[in-house]
Scaffold this motif. Structure first.
Motif, PDB file in Angstrom:
ATOM      1  N   GLU A  51       0.793  -1.422   0.053  1.00  0.00           N
ATOM      2  CA  GLU A  51      -0.100   0.403  -0.238  1.00  0.00           C
ATOM      3  C   GLU A  51       1.028   1.078   0.241  1.00  0.00           C
ATOM      4  O   GLU A  51       0.002   2.508  -0.215  1.00  0.00           O
ATOM      5  N   ALA A  52       2.229   1.422   0.192  1.00  0.00           N
ATOM      6  CA  ALA A  52       3.098   2.366   0.578  1.00  0.00           C
ATOM      7  C   ALA A  52       3.254   2.955  -1.403  1.00  0.00           C
ATOM      8  O   ALA A  52       3.636   4.518  -1.272  1.00  0.00           O
ATOM      9  N   SER A  53       2.639   2.641  -2.072  1.00  0.00           N
ATOM     10  CA  SER A  53       2.854   2.872  -3.386  1.00  0.00           C
ATOM     11  C   SER A  53       1.825   3.085  -3.682  1.00  0.00           C
ATOM     12  O   SER A  53       1.222   1.510  -4.266  1.00  0.00           O
ATOM     13  N   VAL A  54       1.601   3.667  -4.825  1.00  0.00           N
ATOM     14  CA  VAL A  54      -0.219   2.786  -6.074  1.00  0.00           C
ATOM     15  C   VAL A  54       0.391   2.759  -7.566  1.00  0.00           C
ATOM     16  O   VAL A  54       0.601   3.963  -7.931  1.00  0.00           O
ATOM     17  N   PRO A  55       0.262   1.686  -7.864  1.00  0.00           N
ATOM     18  CA  PRO A  55       1.146   2.042  -9.275  1.00  0.00           C
ATOM     19  C   PRO A  55       0.140   2.233 -10.065  1.00  0.00           C
ATOM     20  O   PRO A  55      -0.961   1.740 -10.463  1.00  0.00           O
ATOM     21  N   LEU A  56       0.346   2.724 -11.475  1.00  0.00           N
ATOM     22  CA  LEU A  56       0.140   3.316 -12.023  1.00  0.00           C
ATOM     23  C   LEU A  56      -0.004   2.899 -13.850  1.00  0.00           C
ATOM     24  O   LEU A  56       1.297   2.320 -13.838  1.00  0.00           O
ATOM     25  N   GLN A  57      -0.932   2.772 -14.118  1.00  0.00           N
ATOM     26  CA  GLN A  57      -1.077   1.503 -15.174  1.00  0.00           C
ATOM     27  C   GLN A  57      -0.818   2.729 -16.788  1.00  0.00           C
ATOM     28  O   GLN A  57      -1.428   3.636 -16.668  1.00  0.00           O
ATOM     29  N   GLY A  58       0.097   2.466 -18.171  1.00  0.00           N
ATOM     30  CA  GLY A  58       0.279   3.194 -18.743  1.00  0.00           C
ATOM     31  C   GLY A  58       1.446   2.884 -19.590  1.00  0.00           C
ATOM     32  O   GLY A  58       2.432   2.508 -18.743  1.00  0.00           O
ATOM     33  N   PRO A  59       1.250   3.239 -20.903  1.00  0.00           N
ATOM     34  CA  PRO A  59       2.355   3.376 -21.318  1.00  0.00           C
ATOM     35  C   PRO A  59       3.487   4.927 -20.822  1.00  0.00           C
ATOM     36  O   PRO A  59       3.142   5.664 -20.344  1.00  0.00           O
ATOM     37  N   VAL A  60       5.009   4.138 -21.257  1.00  0.00           N
ATOM     38  CA  VAL A  60       5.844   5.318 -20.761  1.00  0.00           C
ATOM     39  C   VAL A  60       6.771   5.920 -22.006  1.00  0.00           C
ATOM     40  O   VAL A  60       7.368   4.326 -22.652  1.00  0.00           O
ATOM     41  N   PRO A  61       7.107   6.699 -22.146  1.00  0.00           N
ATOM     42  CA  PRO A  61       8.293   6.576 -23.096  1.00  0.00           C
ATOM     43  C   PRO A  61       9.725   6.378 -22.794  1.00  0.00           C
ATOM     44  O   PRO A  61       9.810   5.940 -22.026  1.00  0.00           O
ATOM     45  N   VAL A  62       9.863   6.548 -23.778  1.00  0.00           N
ATOM     46  CA  VAL A  62      11.398   5.566 -23.117  1.00  0.00           C
ATOM     47  C   VAL A  62      12.079   7.114 -22.154  1.00  0.00           C
ATOM     48  O   VAL A  62      12.354   7.943 -22.877  1.00  0.00           O
ATOM     49  N   GLY A  63      12.797   6.736 -21.388  1.00  0.00           N
ATOM     50  CA  GLY A  63      14.321   7.504 -20.510  1.00  0.00           C
ATOM     51  C   GLY A  63      13.232   8.198 -19.706  1.00  0.00           C
ATOM     52  O   GLY A  63      13.675   9.092 -18.920  1.00  0.00           O
ATOM     53  N   ALA A  64      11.473   8.093 -19.726  1.00  0.00           N
ATOM     54  CA  ALA A  64      10.792   8.912 -18.451  1.00  0.00           C
ATOM     55  C   ALA A  64      10.987   8.698 -17.118  1.00  0.00           C
ATOM     56  O   ALA A  64      10.743   7.008 -17.467  1.00  0.00           O
ATOM     57  N   ALA A  65      10.216   8.893 -16.141  1.00  0.00           N
ATOM     58  CA  ALA A  65      10.763   8.805 -14.958  1.00  0.00           C
ATOM     59  C   ALA A  65       9.044   7.563 -15.286  1.00  0.00           C
ATOM     60  O   ALA A  65       7.834   7.382 -15.582  1.00  0.00           O
ATOM     61  N   PRO A  66       8.615   5.930 -14.019  1.00  0.00           N
ATOM     62  CA  PRO A  66       7.919   5.652 -13.657  1.00  0.00           C
ATOM     63  C   PRO A  66       6.334   6.119 -13.689  1.00  0.00           C
ATOM     64  O   PRO A  66       6.622   7.117 -12.325  1.00  0.00           O
ATOM     65  N   LEU A  67       5.659   6.017 -13.891  1.00  0.00           N
ATOM     66  CA  LEU A  67       4.053   6.477 -14.048  1.00  0.00           C
ATOM     67  C   LEU A  67       3.864   6.269 -12.277  1.00  0.00           C
ATOM     68  O   LEU A  67       3.233   7.269 -11.845  1.00  0.00           O
ATOM     69  N   SER A  68       4.508   5.101 -11.489  1.00  0.00           N
ATOM     70  CA  SER A  68       4.361   4.806 -10.119  1.00  0.00           C
ATOM     71  C   SER A  68       5.279   5.253  -9.379  1.00  0.00           C
ATOM     72  O   SER A  68       6.815   5.816  -9.590  1.00  0.00           O
ATOM     73  N   ALA A  69       4.945   6.255  -8.120  1.00  0.00           N
ATOM     74  CA  ALA A  69       5.605   7.030  -7.277  1.00  0.00           C
ATOM     75  C   ALA A  69       5.971   6.541  -5.358  1.00  0.00           C
ATOM     76  O   ALA A  69       4.340   5.920  -5.301  1.00  0.00           O
ATOM     77  N   PRO A  70       6.921   6.214  -4.773  1.00  0.00           N
ATOM     78  CA  PRO A  70       6.661   5.765  -3.385  1.00  0.00           C
ATOM     79  C   PRO A  70       5.601   7.067  -3.239  1.00  0.00           C
ATOM     80  O   PRO A  70       6.063   7.865  -2.530  1.00  0.00           O
ATOM     81  N   THR A  71       4.946   6.443  -1.690  1.00  0.00           N
ATOM     82  CA  THR A  71       4.268   7.031  -1.327  1.00  0.00           C
ATOM     83  C   THR A  71       4.921   7.887   0.401  1.00  0.00           C
ATOM     84  O   THR A  71       5.668   6.900   0.379  1.00  0.00           O
ATOM     85  N   LEU A  72       4.846   9.234  -0.012  1.00  0.00           N
ATOM     86  CA  LEU A  72       5.432   9.757   1.230  1.00  0.00           C
ATOM     87  C   LEU A  72       4.908   9.529   2.717  1.00  0.00           C
ATOM     88  O   LEU A  72       3.311   9.955   2.765  1.00  0.00           O
ATOM     89  N   GLY A  73       5.245   9.407   3.588  1.00  0.00           N
ATOM     90  CA  GLY A  73       4.930   9.818   5.155  1.00  0.00           C
ATOM     91  C   GLY A  73       5.068  11.190   6.480  1.00  0.00           C
ATOM     92  O   GLY A  73       5.294  11.788   5.431  1.00  0.00           O
ATOM     93  N   PRO A  74       4.757  10.728   7.266  1.00  0.00           N
ATOM     94  CA  PRO A  74       4.891  11.469   7.640  1.00  0.00           C
ATOM     95  C   PRO A  74       6.307  12.371   8.088  1.00  0.00           C
ATOM     96  O   PRO A  74       6.384  13.580   8.444  1.00  0.00           O
ATOM     97  N   VAL A  75       7.142  12.072   8.402  1.00  0.00           N
ATOM     98  CA  VAL A  75       8.501  12.394   8.271  1.00  0.00           C
ATOM     99  C   VAL A  75       8.688  12.995   7.219  1.00  0.00           C
ATOM    100  O   VAL A  75       9.278  14.546   6.778  1.00  0.00           O
TER     101      VAL A  75
END
Length: 142
Positions: A51-75
């Motif tokens: 649950e710490a990251s939200v995976p997103l589906q879809g095409p990503v251009p070559v060299g681009a960052a992935p669509l999913s990113a980790p959820t950031l917490g209280p710190v």
């Protein structure tokens, strides 16, 4: 302000030293922001497992960052708030350094050109941190 005794070479030397220290400060602040960003990412969350990251589906251009990113917490949130609170102070510090350097250089140039009134205006603009006056005003007209 009727009697000035400025040594332009001495001012130039001090401005070079100040410029070097300002560059060191800029590097330190950049490192601070980078390190705090890394710490925020590494701190994790209060959310278990997948649950710490939200995976997103879809095409990503070559060299681009992935669509999913980790959820950031209280710190991460606390570090972000810390930097946001300090942002105004850091900006003010940078503007004061810039105003002092520009004001000293402009006042000295006006002094060398014999325009003591313009030199005083440059000093006053530096004291008031009026970067617009220091950057835009022409100099050395007398």
């Amino acid at each position: 302000m009727t009697a000035w005794d400025i040594k332009p070479q001495g001012v130039q030397g001090q401005l070079q030293v100040t410029g070097t220290h300002a560059g060191d400060l800029e590097k330190a602040l950049t490192a601070l922001v980078t390190t705090m960003s890394e710490a925020a990412t590494a701190a994790g969350t209060a959310v278990p497992g997948s649950e710490a990251s939200v995976p997103l589906q879809g095409p990503v251009p070559v060299g681009a960052a992935p669509l999913s990113a980790p959820t950031l917490g209280p710190v991460a949130s606390a570090l972000s708030q810390y930097l946001e609170t300090r942002q105004g102070y850091l900006k003010s510090m940078a503007e004061r350094i810039q105003a002092a350097v520009l004001g000293a250089a402009k006042a000295t140039n006006e002094y060398v050109a014999g325009d003591l009134d313009a030199a005083k205006h440059a000093q006053d603009a530096a004291k008031a941190v009026r970067l617009d006056l220091l950057k835009d005003a022409p100099g050395g007209h007398k």
